[in-house]
Design an enzyme around this catalytic site. Structure first.
Site, PDB file in Angstrom:
ATOM      1  N   GLY A  60       3.035  -3.166   8.483  1.00  0.00           N
ATOM      2  CA  GLY A  60       3.239  -3.442   9.901  1.00  0.00           C
ATOM      3  C   GLY A  60       4.711  -3.706  10.190  1.00  0.00           C
TER       4      GLY A  60
ATOM      5  N   GLU B 179      -6.709  -5.975   4.382  1.00  0.00           N
ATOM      6  CA  GLU B 179      -6.803  -7.201   3.581  1.00  0.00           C
ATOM      7  C   GLU B 179      -8.121  -7.277   2.822  1.00  0.00           C
ATOM      8  OE1 GLU B 179      -4.146  -8.604   3.310  1.00  0.00           O
ATOM      9  OE2 GLU B 179      -3.090  -8.017   5.136  1.00  0.00           O
TER      10      GLU B 179
ATOM     11  N   THR C  60       0.814  -1.212   0.000  1.00  0.00           N
ATOM     12  CA  THR C  60       0.000   0.000   0.000  1.00  0.00           C
ATOM     13  C   THR C  60       0.851   1.267   0.000  1.00  0.00           C
ATOM     14  OG1 THR C  60      -1.157  -1.270   1.675  1.00  0.00           O
ATOM     15  CG2 THR C  60      -2.110   0.833   1.073  1.00  0.00           C
TER      16      THR C  60
END
Lengths: 555, 555
Positions: A74, A320, A35
């Site tokens: 993350g 997701e 992303t």
């Protein structure tokens, strides 16, 4: 994600180079960077680029604009030192689509960001602040040729691009993540239900009979109606998620055996995983919030821990696969199946009801009536979505625009399908467990009550859709369903505490002043409040710094 | 609350002693302490007690148990130095009910807690962490006799208790707070809508036509359906809240004139303020959350500020009258009115529809059809609640237990009433503004579209209830309503940015990286992330403290 991507897209040599070191944290702390600040769902729109330099046999990575900064991965903020970066591949100025690149971003020894790397944390979030989500800018960062993941496509030394076969298993990874997400959100829901149930038994509020003391909040039917359906939902989701997991494993095995059965099941599996993940994450986070509210003011305290559970559950609505995007994917599948049904084709079992045009016959089995009514609604919603698309198309807009204009009908169809599937499948799973003889009679009884409550609750919550497409349902039948709903609340009330104890969440997992096993609610609230750093000094510094000057100034 | 209570319950001398000093922050920083750790809604259950000592002519205040600690008062944590404490009054061991006492809790000069006072902050919360909510324990704290608020009841020197007339205006204060809350939550909703609208125009995602670039997210009909109804709701709530404020002022004036009209209107005003506050705070916080979700991942960032707006809006669900408790209060009023209607009595205007047993006649005015359908649903829900109570009562349970068992029907009735009232009143307010000639033709048009969207959206969201009680509504009529809903989205889309600009929230009020007036979303996200303290050092201390040892140990 780092390791999963290496497994699905890396060659054997690349796996040998990175997997073992990553697994053992041996100088490789990986993250997966897809992303970007300006790009999410529409993956093809990513702007990060990798240009191949045949002279040095290196890729040169760049995030050429602010909106192309990687954003959200993350562990990227200050933990990871290697990232798999998704970027647009260019060789000699020619575009070869998105590829994955292994990029070292921090020095293995010093952890300093490498030259050309701009990395940091994206800031506080509604939940999951320990996840250390980060941003990443790249400026002329060079990596050797063998750090493009080359299982499915290769760039040769001289820059020749070789496209391999399209990776079917990529689908599989997406399904995998969604099944896991389904499990995550149902656990969140059951944790919140455990906290609310325990608190609602300890907390006494308002009398029912004026000559008696205040009762446990859970003795009010309005409170039962808030809490018990959430337990029922969590348990039913669990049954369905177990089934979905087995389905996923079956399909995966078939794909590995290169059987056509696997290939044929993929679209159904994909469509199911999309709408079940979307609807479950939406309803689970709504449930968590309702459970928080059911605990009144104390539920609002961070020490109750609803806010953290909500943060994690609510995140699943987006990550997701965003909710609406996933529903539209399922809807496209449903419309295709509906068109097939008009051609009298055989449909996959999860959508076979689309062929069943019979009207609702109200029988003795209430739950079965509800499921059938939900299926009829789903079928009619799919039909309506298809018709809306057709109507718009005939009015001279493009097929894509027609699909945009039918967006509300399409998403409603996918939601209705999810409800129909969740309820039918949950009933089937209890029945299967019962037949296998795995359940004691008492457990079997309570499990059946829970799933029936889930089915009826879903039916009642969807009654707008249900009544619209099932004109035959009478007021008497509805009253009967509602009465059964309240009967089930009364039957489950005495087992509520035993039920949530049975989920076996450790007090440390719940992390809640309201929800501990021993019920010492008020003691814990007080202890936790006393621990507040603000309370460590009898007079807060704000008194001398702000209040006193204001009072002197007599504002 | 400190000053309001002084005004409504203090004598003139007491007001002279405390009001002016409080207003000027002259040594008096007040708070209002009612709720206790173990007691909220059921005020009579409060445990804090005040015993009168006729010898010293003092009250002795005590929180005799842990659950009787005052808990939640705003500003109590470390700011307030005087509290109005609600406590059970005892004189010579005899109980005289709840009274209010002015208690100094911190030294005026040093701000140190006084002897016997145990005070602190209750800890972090989901929202409003600046409010400094606190706890308060009292142990033999003595205050002079003249610090019991004595406008409505007195304790004389010798301990004689004198009950005055019951304070009608207390009702008024509660209504006042609920009208204010209604305004607060609608502002929160409109702020969130402003942020989401601005972001949805800047953010481009996914193509509609494959030969064109990605479009603004707001060009997807699914996104319009998330955002525009929230703007419509906020604006409609605003119109209704203005009307409610005028009604409140009228009643207040009548009460001050001791007219019977005021006395007669109080129950209606009270019932309205209960269900409107409950339903508006519920739906506004749900709307804020939907708006957050409409901004995808970035909405999840604290820098977007949805979490803080949500925290404040969600709190309103509970404070100043918990959602379900308020609904039950309105429901009791509705059932009484329904019984009156059976006796052909004249009903207050907000519930006069309860007497109208005519069926829905589907006319040309869509919004009017929707309102009428909502009124019929509300009337039938009230009737059903009344019947459920009667049925349970005849089955040998007490009237109170019957009322508990009918809890779901009663709350549904109050919610349905709120929807019927909100929609009818919003339509009436636009019409009144139009007739007054205050609106330009363009503003009048857009305002009418917004309120019509609100009415239709409410109708569609309540379609379960609506269809249940209006069997006559056909599929064609529903399709017509839905088509109008989508038409309104298309009509409002071009005005969306101008609309939210018109709300005139300053960028500082919105405090959002996504929602500023200039649309510089990505720049602000990046700037805000760079400000994160974690990013001030290139290598976070966690690397040396945790990661390095782990990597060396090769876990």
């Amino acid at each position: 994600m780092f390791m999963t991507t290496l497994l699905s897209q890396g060659t054997e040599e690349q796996q040998a180079q990175w997997l073992n070191r990553s697994w053992h944290m041996d100088g490789v702390l990986g993250t997966y960077a897809q992303t970007e600040l300006g790009h999410g769902t529409f993956v093809r729109g990513l702007e990060t680029r990798a240009d191949y330099d045949p002279i040095t046999q290196e890729f040169i990575l760049n995030t050429p604009t602010q909106s192309s900064y990687k954003w959200w991965p993350g562990g990227l903020g200050n933990t990871a030192n290697v990232a798999i970066v998704l970027a647009q591949l260019y060789v000699k100025g020619k575009h070869y689509g998105l590829q994955s690149f292994v990029v070292r971003i921090r020095d293995e020894r010093t952890h300093e960001p490498l030259t050309g790397v701009d990395v940091g944390d994206i800031g506080p979030r509604l939940g999951g602040n320990g996840v250390n989500n980060g941003f990443l800018g790249l400026r002329d960062v060079r990596i050797p040729r063998n750090q493009m993941l080359m299982k499915n496509a290769q760039v040769l030394n001289d820059g020749t691009f070789v496209q391999g076969r399209p990776p079917l298993l990529l689908y599989g990874t997406m399904v995998y993540v969604r099944v896991i997400t389904l499990k995550d959100v149902l656990f969140g829901l059951l944790q919140a239900a455990t906290i609310a149930t325990r608190y609602s038994v300890v907390r006494r509020q308002s009398r029912i009979n004026s000559d008696q003391p205040e009762v446990s909040v859970l003795d009010h039917i309005t409170q039962q109606a808030k809490i018990l359906p959430q337990i029922a939902r969590g348990v039913s989701y669990r049954l369905v998620s177990d089934w979905l997991w087995r389905f996923y494993e079956d399909v995966l095995r078939q794909l590995e055996d290169e059987s056509t059965a696997g290939r044929n099941s993929l679209p159904e599996l994909h469509a199911l995983s999309c709408c079940l993940k979307a609807v479950a994450s939406d309803e689970a986070s709504e449930g968590v919030d309702l459970l928080r509210k059911s605990c009144g003011g104390h539920g609002f305290l961070s020490s109750a821990n609803f806010d953290s559970i909500y943060g994690l559950t609510a995140a699943a609505y987006t990550y997701e696969g965003e909710y609406t995007v996933l529903l539209l994917q399922t809807a496209r599948f449903l419309v295709r199946q509906y068109v097939d049904s008009l051609k009298r084709k055989v449909l996959p079992s999860s959508v076979s009801y689309l062929r069943d045009t019979s009207r609702l016959v109200w029988g003795k089995n209430l739950a079965a009536n509800c499921v059938r009514a939900l299926e009829i609604s789903a079928m009619e919603q799919v039909r309506q979505a298809w018709q809306t698309q057709k109507t718009h198309q005939s009015s001279k807009v493009s097929a894509e625009m027609a699909s945009n204009l039918a967006g509300r009908q399409l998403t409603s169809a996918a939601i209705a399908h999810a409800h129909a599937f969740f309820t039918r499948n949950a009933l089937e799973q209890v029945e299967a467990l019962r037949k296998k003889g795995d359940l004691s009679p008492n457990v079997s009884l309570v499990l059946s009550q829970l799933v029936e409550l889930f089915v009826i609750d879903t039916f009642l919550r969807q009654s707008g859709c249900v009544l619209r497409w099932n004109n035959g349902i009478t007021g008497t039948q509805l009253r009967f369903v509602e009465r059964r709903f309240e009967e089930l609340l009364a039957k489950l009330r005495p087992n509520a505490v035993a039920l949530v104890d049975g989920f076996d969440f450790h007090d440390r997992v719940l992390g809640s002043t309201l929800g501990c096993h021993d019920g010492r609610v008020y003691e814990r609230l007080m202890e936790e409040a006393r621990r507040n750093p603000v309370n460590q000094e009898p007079v807060n510094s704000s008194f001398h710094n702000h209040l006193l000057p204001m009072m002197r100034g007599k504002l």
